[in-house]
Design a protein around this motif. Structure first.
Motif, PDB file in Angstrom:
ATOM      1  N   ALA A 114     -32.274 187.752  -4.005  1.00  0.00           N
ATOM      2  CA  ALA A 114     -32.154 187.658  -5.566  1.00  0.00           C
ATOM      3  C   ALA A 114     -33.371 188.253  -6.320  1.00  0.00           C
ATOM      4  CB  ALA A 114     -31.911 186.583  -6.089  1.00  0.00           C
ATOM      5  N   PHE A 115     -33.320 188.851  -7.274  1.00  0.00           N
ATOM      6  CA  PHE A 115     -34.288 189.147  -8.055  1.00  0.00           C
ATOM      7  C   PHE A 115     -35.000 188.111  -9.039  1.00  0.00           C
ATOM      8  CE2 PHE A 115     -33.154 193.051  -6.467  1.00  0.00           C
ATOM      9  CZ  PHE A 115     -34.439 194.029  -6.238  1.00  0.00           C
ATOM     10  N   PHE A 116     -36.088 187.944  -9.513  1.00  0.00           N
ATOM     11  CA  PHE A 116     -36.603 187.097 -10.532  1.00  0.00           C
ATOM     12  C   PHE A 116     -35.901 187.397 -11.493  1.00  0.00           C
ATOM     13  CE2 PHE A 116     -39.674 186.239  -7.392  1.00  0.00           C
ATOM     14  CZ  PHE A 116     -40.422 185.302  -7.565  1.00  0.00           C
ATOM     15  N   ASP A 170     -36.538 177.862 -15.112  1.00  0.00           N
ATOM     16  CA  ASP A 170     -35.228 176.885 -15.025  1.00  0.00           C
ATOM     17  C   ASP A 170     -34.496 177.847 -14.024  1.00  0.00           C
ATOM     18  OD1 ASP A 170     -35.153 178.710 -17.367  1.00  0.00           O
ATOM     19  OD2 ASP A 170     -33.482 177.622 -18.096  1.00  0.00           O
ATOM     20  N   ARG A 171     -34.197 179.256 -14.602  1.00  0.00           N
ATOM     21  CA  ARG A 171     -33.270 180.116 -13.846  1.00  0.00           C
ATOM     22  C   ARG A 171     -33.726 180.186 -12.271  1.00  0.00           C
ATOM     23  NH1 ARG A 171     -31.629 184.484 -18.456  1.00  0.00           N
ATOM     24  NH2 ARG A 171     -30.906 183.069 -19.952  1.00  0.00           N
ATOM     25  N   LEU A 172     -34.911 180.513 -12.261  1.00  0.00           N
ATOM     26  CA  LEU A 172     -35.538 180.954 -10.939  1.00  0.00           C
ATOM     27  C   LEU A 172     -35.312 179.632  -9.810  1.00  0.00           C
ATOM     28  CD1 LEU A 172     -37.013 182.780  -9.016  1.00  0.00           C
ATOM     29  CD2 LEU A 172     -39.220 181.869  -9.869  1.00  0.00           C
ATOM     30  N   TRP A 173     -35.507 178.437 -10.418  1.00  0.00           N
ATOM     31  CA  TRP A 173     -35.103 177.366  -9.565  1.00  0.00           C
ATOM     32  C   TRP A 173     -33.413 177.264  -9.229  1.00  0.00           C
ATOM     33  CZ3 TRP A 173     -37.773 174.639  -6.396  1.00  0.00           C
ATOM     34  CH2 TRP A 173     -39.060 174.243  -6.777  1.00  0.00           C
ATOM     35  N   ALA A 174     -32.478 177.536 -10.106  1.00  0.00           N
ATOM     36  CA  ALA A 174     -31.243 177.782  -9.940  1.00  0.00           C
ATOM     37  C   ALA A 174     -31.102 178.699  -8.795  1.00  0.00           C
ATOM     38  CB  ALA A 174     -30.774 178.011 -11.516  1.00  0.00           C
ATOM     39  N   TYR A 175     -31.835 180.045  -9.057  1.00  0.00           N
ATOM     40  CA  TYR A 175     -31.657 181.057  -8.048  1.00  0.00           C
ATOM     41  C   TYR A 175     -31.977 180.643  -6.558  1.00  0.00           C
ATOM     42  CZ  TYR A 175     -31.229 184.492 -11.965  1.00  0.00           C
ATOM     43  OH  TYR A 175     -30.962 185.402 -12.932  1.00  0.00           O
ATOM     44  N   ILE A 176     -33.092 179.840  -6.437  1.00  0.00           N
ATOM     45  CA  ILE A 176     -33.490 179.534  -5.254  1.00  0.00           C
ATOM     46  C   ILE A 176     -32.536 178.415  -4.637  1.00  0.00           C
ATOM     47  CG2 ILE A 176     -35.335 178.039  -4.011  1.00  0.00           C
ATOM     48  CD1 ILE A 176     -37.466 179.514  -5.987  1.00  0.00           C
ATOM     49  N   LEU A 222     -38.997 191.764  -9.281  1.00  0.00           N
ATOM     50  CA  LEU A 222     -39.649 191.056  -7.943  1.00  0.00           C
ATOM     51  C   LEU A 222     -38.246 190.446  -7.008  1.00  0.00           C
ATOM     52  CD1 LEU A 222     -42.684 189.092  -8.996  1.00  0.00           C
ATOM     53  CD2 LEU A 222     -42.663 191.069  -7.693  1.00  0.00           C
ATOM     54  N   ARG A 223     -38.292 190.779  -5.885  1.00  0.00           N
ATOM     55  CA  ARG A 223     -37.279 190.255  -5.063  1.00  0.00           C
ATOM     56  C   ARG A 223     -37.851 189.119  -4.258  1.00  0.00           C
ATOM     57  NH1 ARG A 223     -35.854 190.848   0.329  1.00  0.00           N
ATOM     58  NH2 ARG A 223     -37.781 192.366   0.321  1.00  0.00           N
ATOM     59  N   LEU A 224     -36.980 188.165  -4.326  1.00  0.00           N
ATOM     60  CA  LEU A 224     -37.014 187.040  -3.526  1.00  0.00           C
ATOM     61  C   LEU A 224     -35.823 186.852  -2.239  1.00  0.00           C
ATOM     62  CD1 LEU A 224     -38.556 184.068  -3.177  1.00  0.00           C
ATOM     63  CD2 LEU A 224     -37.198 183.106  -4.591  1.00  0.00           C
ATOM     64  N   ALA A 225     -36.510 186.789  -1.156  1.00  0.00           N
ATOM     65  CA  ALA A 225     -35.465 186.991  -0.017  1.00  0.00           C
ATOM     66  C   ALA A 225     -35.886 185.625   0.964  1.00  0.00           C
ATOM     67  CB  ALA A 225     -35.634 188.218   0.678  1.00  0.00           C
ATOM     68  N   PHE A 226     -34.765 185.153   1.495  1.00  0.00           N
ATOM     69  CA  PHE A 226     -34.576 184.237   2.678  1.00  0.00           C
ATOM     70  C   PHE A 226     -33.979 184.689   3.744  1.00  0.00           C
ATOM     71  CE2 PHE A 226     -35.011 181.441  -1.057  1.00  0.00           C
ATOM     72  CZ  PHE A 226     -36.190 180.799  -0.687  1.00  0.00           C
ATOM     73  N   GLU A 233     -26.852 179.596   0.486  1.00  0.00           N
ATOM     74  CA  GLU A 233     -26.186 180.365   1.401  1.00  0.00           C
ATOM     75  C   GLU A 233     -26.289 181.040   2.565  1.00  0.00           C
ATOM     76  OE1 GLU A 233     -26.295 183.790  -1.388  1.00  0.00           O
ATOM     77  OE2 GLU A 233     -25.368 182.803  -3.013  1.00  0.00           O
ATOM     78  N   PRO A 234     -27.456 180.605   3.310  1.00  0.00           N
ATOM     79  CA  PRO A 234     -27.884 181.268   4.433  1.00  0.00           C
ATOM     80  C   PRO A 234     -27.035 180.714   5.773  1.00  0.00           C
ATOM     81  CG  PRO A 234     -29.779 180.965   3.409  1.00  0.00           C
ATOM     82  CD  PRO A 234     -28.930 180.407   2.571  1.00  0.00           C
ATOM     83  N   GLY A 235     -26.391 179.505   5.598  1.00  0.00           N
ATOM     84  CA  GLY A 235     -25.414 179.155   6.528  1.00  0.00           C
ATOM     85  C   GLY A 235     -24.274 179.954   6.859  1.00  0.00           C
ATOM     86  N   GLU A 236     -24.035 180.656   5.892  1.00  0.00           N
ATOM     87  CA  GLU A 236     -22.948 181.843   5.846  1.00  0.00           C
ATOM     88  C   GLU A 236     -23.585 183.125   6.193  1.00  0.00           C
ATOM     89  OE1 GLU A 236     -21.173 181.490   2.168  1.00  0.00           O
ATOM     90  OE2 GLU A 236     -20.949 179.400   2.361  1.00  0.00           O
ATOM     91  N   LYS A 237     -24.821 183.511   5.896  1.00  0.00           N
ATOM     92  CA  LYS A 237     -25.408 184.768   6.110  1.00  0.00           C
ATOM     93  C   LYS A 237     -26.393 184.628   6.575  1.00  0.00           C
ATOM     94  CE  LYS A 237     -23.366 185.976   1.327  1.00  0.00           C
ATOM     95  NZ  LYS A 237     -24.040 186.367   0.103  1.00  0.00           N
ATOM     96  N   ASP A 238     -27.126 185.875   7.229  1.00  0.00           N
ATOM     97  CA  ASP A 238     -28.272 186.091   8.030  1.00  0.00           C
ATOM     98  C   ASP A 238     -29.515 186.102   7.089  1.00  0.00           C
ATOM     99  OD1 ASP A 238     -27.287 185.969  10.631  1.00  0.00           O
ATOM    100  OD2 ASP A 238     -27.169 188.067  10.681  1.00  0.00           O
TER     101      ASP A 238
END
Length: 102
Positions: free
Chosen positions: A77-79, A56-62, A84-88, A68-73
């Motif tokens: 976040a970490f799981f 549930d938290r991982l979906w919220a993070y995703i 474990l790092r998840l990056a876009f 956010e990427p519209g504002e940043k390159d």
């Protein structure tokens, strides 16, 4: 357009995974739902049960990260319960590659 498949099985008391549609139990703590996100794009598996965590938290993070990427390159976040790092990362052509690692 890429073919995408997503599922989010829940972890049962015996440690196995059960599809949400087949889940018949409750949750000991509804604020901590253990499971996994199973995600593939064009037949390539990106996430599977090996990355099980607080689903549930991982979906919220995703979802937050995808806004956010519209504002940043790039965003990361970490799981919630694992190191474990998840990056876009934003790239041209409307693509948003993702990576998972330590």
């Amino acid at each position: 357009m890429p073919e995408t498949s997503a599922a989010d099985p829940l972890r049962s008391a015996d440690g196995g995974f059960v599809p949400v549609s087949a889940w018949s139990g409750g949750f000991a703590d509804p604020d901590r739902i253990d499971g996994a996100i199973v995600l593939s794009v064009d037949g390539q598996v990106f996430l599977d049960e090996d990355y099980g965590d607080l689903v549930d938290r991982l979906w919220a993070y995703i979802l937050t990260m995808l806004e956010e990427p519209g504002e940043k390159d790039s965003v990361e976040a970490f799981f919630p319960g694992r190191p474990l790092r998840l990056a876009f990362r934003r790239v041209g052509g409307g693509r948003l590659p993702a990576s998972v690692g330590r």
